[in-house]
Write a protein that holds these residues in place. Sequence first.
Motif, PDB file in Angstrom:
ATOM      1  N   VAL A 245       0.852  -1.188   0.000  1.00 45.16           N
ATOM      2  CA  VAL A 245       0.000   0.000   0.000  1.00 45.16           C
ATOM      3  C   VAL A 245       0.887   1.236   0.000  1.00 45.16           C
ATOM      4  O   VAL A 245       1.836   1.338   0.781  1.00 45.16           O
ATOM      5  N   ARG A 246       0.545   2.155  -0.878  1.00 43.18           N
ATOM      6  CA  ARG A 246       1.364   3.355  -0.987  1.00 43.18           C
ATOM      7  C   ARG A 246       0.638   4.593  -0.469  1.00 43.18           C
ATOM      8  O   ARG A 246       1.241   5.495   0.114  1.00 43.18           O
ATOM      9  N   ASP A 247      -0.631   4.623  -0.756  1.00 43.10           N
ATOM     10  CA  ASP A 247      -1.383   5.833  -0.445  1.00 43.10           C
ATOM     11  C   ASP A 247      -2.045   5.719   0.933  1.00 43.10           C
ATOM     12  O   ASP A 247      -2.657   4.697   1.246  1.00 43.10           O
ATOM     13  N   VAL A 248      -1.911   6.771   1.687  1.00 45.88           N
ATOM     14  CA  VAL A 248      -2.550   6.778   3.014  1.00 45.88           C
ATOM     15  C   VAL A 248      -4.053   6.635   2.883  1.00 45.88           C
ATOM     16  O   VAL A 248      -4.720   6.082   3.765  1.00 45.88           O
ATOM     17  N   LYS A 249      -4.577   7.155   1.790  1.00 46.71           N
ATOM     18  CA  LYS A 249      -6.026   7.127   1.633  1.00 46.71           C
ATOM     19  C   LYS A 249      -6.550   5.701   1.502  1.00 46.71           C
ATOM     20  O   LYS A 249      -7.752   5.459   1.651  1.00 46.71           O
ATOM     21  N   ASP A 250      -5.645   4.823   1.215  1.00 44.71           N
ATOM     22  CA  ASP A 250      -6.080   3.413   1.156  1.00 44.71           C
ATOM     23  C   ASP A 250      -6.208   2.810   2.535  1.00 44.71           C
ATOM     24  O   ASP A 250      -6.672   1.678   2.671  1.00 44.71           O
ATOM     25  N   MET A 251      -5.756   3.551   3.491  1.00 43.93           N
ATOM     26  CA  MET A 251      -5.857   3.052   4.854  1.00 43.93           C
ATOM     27  C   MET A 251      -7.150   3.555   5.485  1.00 43.93           C
ATOM     28  O   MET A 251      -7.197   4.614   6.102  1.00 43.93           O
ATOM     29  N   SER A 252      -8.176   2.806   5.272  1.00 43.94           N
ATOM     30  CA  SER A 252      -9.453   3.213   5.853  1.00 43.94           C
ATOM     31  C   SER A 252     -10.012   2.081   6.712  1.00 43.94           C
ATOM     32  O   SER A 252      -9.653   0.919   6.548  1.00 43.94           O
ATOM     33  N   ILE A 253     -10.860   2.477   7.593  1.00 45.06           N
ATOM     34  CA  ILE A 253     -11.451   1.494   8.493  1.00 45.06           C
ATOM     35  C   ILE A 253     -12.968   1.606   8.437  1.00 45.06           C
ATOM     36  O   ILE A 253     -13.530   2.672   8.698  1.00 45.06           O
ATOM     37  N   SER A 254     -13.575   0.526   8.067  1.00 42.05           N
ATOM     38  CA  SER A 254     -15.034   0.471   8.093  1.00 42.05           C
ATOM     39  C   SER A 254     -15.462  -0.657   9.028  1.00 42.05           C
ATOM     40  O   SER A 254     -14.629  -1.383   9.559  1.00 42.05           O
ATOM     41  N   ARG A 255     -16.749  -0.761   9.169  1.00 44.84           N
ATOM     42  CA  ARG A 255     -17.236  -1.749  10.139  1.00 44.84           C
ATOM     43  C   ARG A 255     -16.986  -3.192   9.705  1.00 44.84           C
ATOM     44  O   ARG A 255     -17.046  -4.101  10.532  1.00 44.84           O
ATOM     45  N   ASP A 256     -16.737  -3.366   8.434  1.00 44.14           N
ATOM     46  CA  ASP A 256     -16.470  -4.742   8.026  1.00 44.14           C
ATOM     47  C   ASP A 256     -14.994  -4.984   7.745  1.00 44.14           C
ATOM     48  O   ASP A 256     -14.629  -6.011   7.187  1.00 44.14           O
ATOM     49  N   SER A 257     -14.179  -4.024   8.114  1.00 43.51           N
ATOM     50  CA  SER A 257     -12.757  -4.259   7.911  1.00 43.51           C
ATOM     51  C   SER A 257     -12.194  -5.107   9.040  1.00 43.51           C
ATOM     52  O   SER A 257     -12.742  -5.144  10.146  1.00 43.51           O
ATOM     53  N   GLU A 258     -11.130  -5.732   8.703  1.00 43.55           N
ATOM     54  CA  GLU A 258     -10.529  -6.659   9.649  1.00 43.55           C
ATOM     55  C   GLU A 258     -10.118  -5.954  10.930  1.00 43.55           C
ATOM     56  O   GLU A 258     -10.263  -6.477  12.033  1.00 43.55           O
ATOM     57  N   MET A 259      -9.619  -4.763  10.741  1.00 45.15           N
ATOM     58  CA  MET A 259      -9.184  -3.989  11.903  1.00 45.15           C
ATOM     59  C   MET A 259     -10.328  -3.751  12.869  1.00 45.15           C
ATOM     60  O   MET A 259     -10.200  -3.927  14.075  1.00 45.15           O
ATOM     61  N   PHE A 260     -11.447  -3.358  12.310  1.00 45.75           N
ATOM     62  CA  PHE A 260     -12.583  -3.078  13.179  1.00 45.75           C
ATOM     63  C   PHE A 260     -13.026  -4.336  13.907  1.00 45.75           C
ATOM     64  O   PHE A 260     -13.380  -4.301  15.091  1.00 45.75           O
ATOM     65  N   ARG A 261     -12.997  -5.422  13.209  1.00 46.85           N
ATOM     66  CA  ARG A 261     -13.423  -6.673  13.852  1.00 46.85           C
ATOM     67  C   ARG A 261     -12.522  -6.993  15.030  1.00 46.85           C
ATOM     68  O   ARG A 261     -12.992  -7.417  16.089  1.00 46.85           O
ATOM     69  N   ALA A 262     -11.238  -6.769  14.814  1.00 47.53           N
ATOM     70  CA  ALA A 262     -10.300  -7.057  15.912  1.00 47.53           C
ATOM     71  C   ALA A 262     -10.577  -6.153  17.114  1.00 47.53           C
ATOM     72  O   ALA A 262     -10.620  -6.625  18.255  1.00 47.53           O
ATOM     73  N   LEU A 263     -10.787  -4.898  16.824  1.00 47.58           N
ATOM     74  CA  LEU A 263     -11.030  -3.963  17.921  1.00 47.58           C
ATOM     75  C   LEU A 263     -12.361  -4.254  18.602  1.00 47.58           C
ATOM     76  O   LEU A 263     -12.473  -4.264  19.821  1.00 47.58           O
TER      77      LEU A 263
END
Length: 614
Positions: free
Chosen positions: A530-548
């Motif tokens: 991933v190069r662009d910061v804008k690609d770093m997003s968090i939605s409710r179905d993203s893996e990150m959100f699930r972990a949190l």
Amino acid sequence: MYDEPLISYSNRSIISHLLRKTIHNKKALDESHFYLPTSTVSSSTMADSSQEDQSSVSSKDSVAESASPGRHLSTRVSPEEDRPLSDHLQAKRARVENIIRSMAGSPNSRLHGDSERAESDTREAREAYRENKRKQMLPQHQEHSLNAAAPANRGSSSSSSSKDEECHKLKVQLQSMQRILRQLQDKFLQVYNQDDAVHEDRDDTGTASPPENDDTTPSKESGFMFRINMDEELERKHDSGKGGCKDRVKTDRSYLTHQRGGKNLQETLKHELSKAMSESVDRVFKKLSSTGLNQSSHQKSQVPCNQEQSHTEEPVKPQALEHYERSEACSPKDQTEALSLVVRKPPLSQLSSVTPTVKRPYPLHQSPFQFNYSTPLHDSQMLEHLLKYGPHTNFGGLPCMPPSMDRTSPNSVGLPWSMRSKVTSSHLAHHHHPSGLGPVTVDSLCLPHVKMECGDLQSIQGLTPNHLKKAKLMFFYTRYPSSNVLKTFFPDVKFNRCITSQLIKWFSNFREFYYIQMEKFARQAIVDGVRDVKDMSISRDSEMFRALNMHYNKANDFQVPERFLEVSEITLQEFFNAISTAKDSDPSWKKAIYKVICKLDSDVPDEFKSSTCL
DNA sequence: TCTACACCTG
DNA sequence: CAGGTGTAGA
């Protein structure tokens, strides 16, 4: 109390009569009856596990016998023909007692979930990114409210003692309920044996399983009766397996008689018991909500925060559920945009009216809460909760607890959370010394030796699993709560240095997990190209959100505020930027990120202020 | 000296 | 999650 001949009552009216009498008279009952001297053996094993429930009772009958499980079962329906009927009754009585006790002490499995994957990830992350140590201090809150809070604590002793009083009252009430149930069981057994005698001439050939035992999934509602039936069934099975003997015949026959002639009685008893339960629980909860109200107002005098609404709204929240639902249905909004809790900084009082406008993908009511109390509960569930955690989850009078409580699951008797790891140690023994150390004096005693007493005396009045859950949910709003916020939002907690530190530590742990996740995902993204910061997003179905969400809202019964997603995304992007620009070579590179994130805290909704909301 | 914090460990 | 530790700020 039960002098009158019961024979003159119909099945239903007998129970009704008994219930009426017991309920009306329960206040006059001697409290000491709860701790029956005959229950010492069974109580020592109670609630350890459901399996022990069965053996614990029989061990009462076989004190002198070997402790092998096989013998336990055999002794309960011992084949000794000359055994007096009263023995048999006693055994049953003990069993009923045990059942009731185990209701109160069933282990809480709710918190037994695992976060092992997350933990392993955490460890992994730590292994991978350990190069930068420490030196990442964060500017702390500019308030030294702890010192200011100390006198407030001392001044709170009166409200605390009244709280304890309420606690005690409720406890006594519950105990008398248990007593009533036990008495009912006794009466039932008497009636049942009369019935048995009447029908003794009837013989039975069938040994088919009783119909009610087909229900092998005990609903919480019928759990009580179910266990009785199971017990009966167990006894019966054991008998038939053992071969013929008078007792066996007697047991089978009475059981089957009970099936036929007593069927009505059983149903009636079920009905009446649950009704009585219902009423009693209602009464308890009425009292509880009024207690919560009192507490809020008490707290208000100590914490100069704007809680005006809280004490008028909270107590009715459970009942007003339908109302909220309706009002939401009447004004369905489809706002998908996040409501920024920080940018707009609405007054706290507005939050409750603003929140419903957010589109909810699932049923959500006025408040962002959706705790158990907000959903319809079976009476037994509520009672179970009360028995587990108490009205305010404090067993301030722990020294008064019966010794049998010692060995129950720490979760199950409302012992404060931090006691769990200590409860098996010798610490608890001190509390049972009749030293007269009331919960009020503990605080003053604690001050000189804070460290020693942290996990000890103080936490007896300390934080519970529910507080932990609440703290986790609060983390969705604030990552760096000030101690004032903590005091405001844990009004039922008697704050002192230890409790405050523990709460702060909790949030520190929450942050730790949070930041580790962020760093891990950021690095992974970079590795993934991933190069662009804008690609770093968090939605409710993203893996990150699930972990949190899994970590802070494991039960998933809480609507995570949109703002938390935004903050998480910002955090992730901060980490992404820092790492991708190689700032992580600086030992304190995270410090800058912490500085950013600590400014993104939102106000915690007023609903969290209620001490009864959890 | 006290407190809050991050970090580490079990 | 809690205990321990070192650090920085007040």
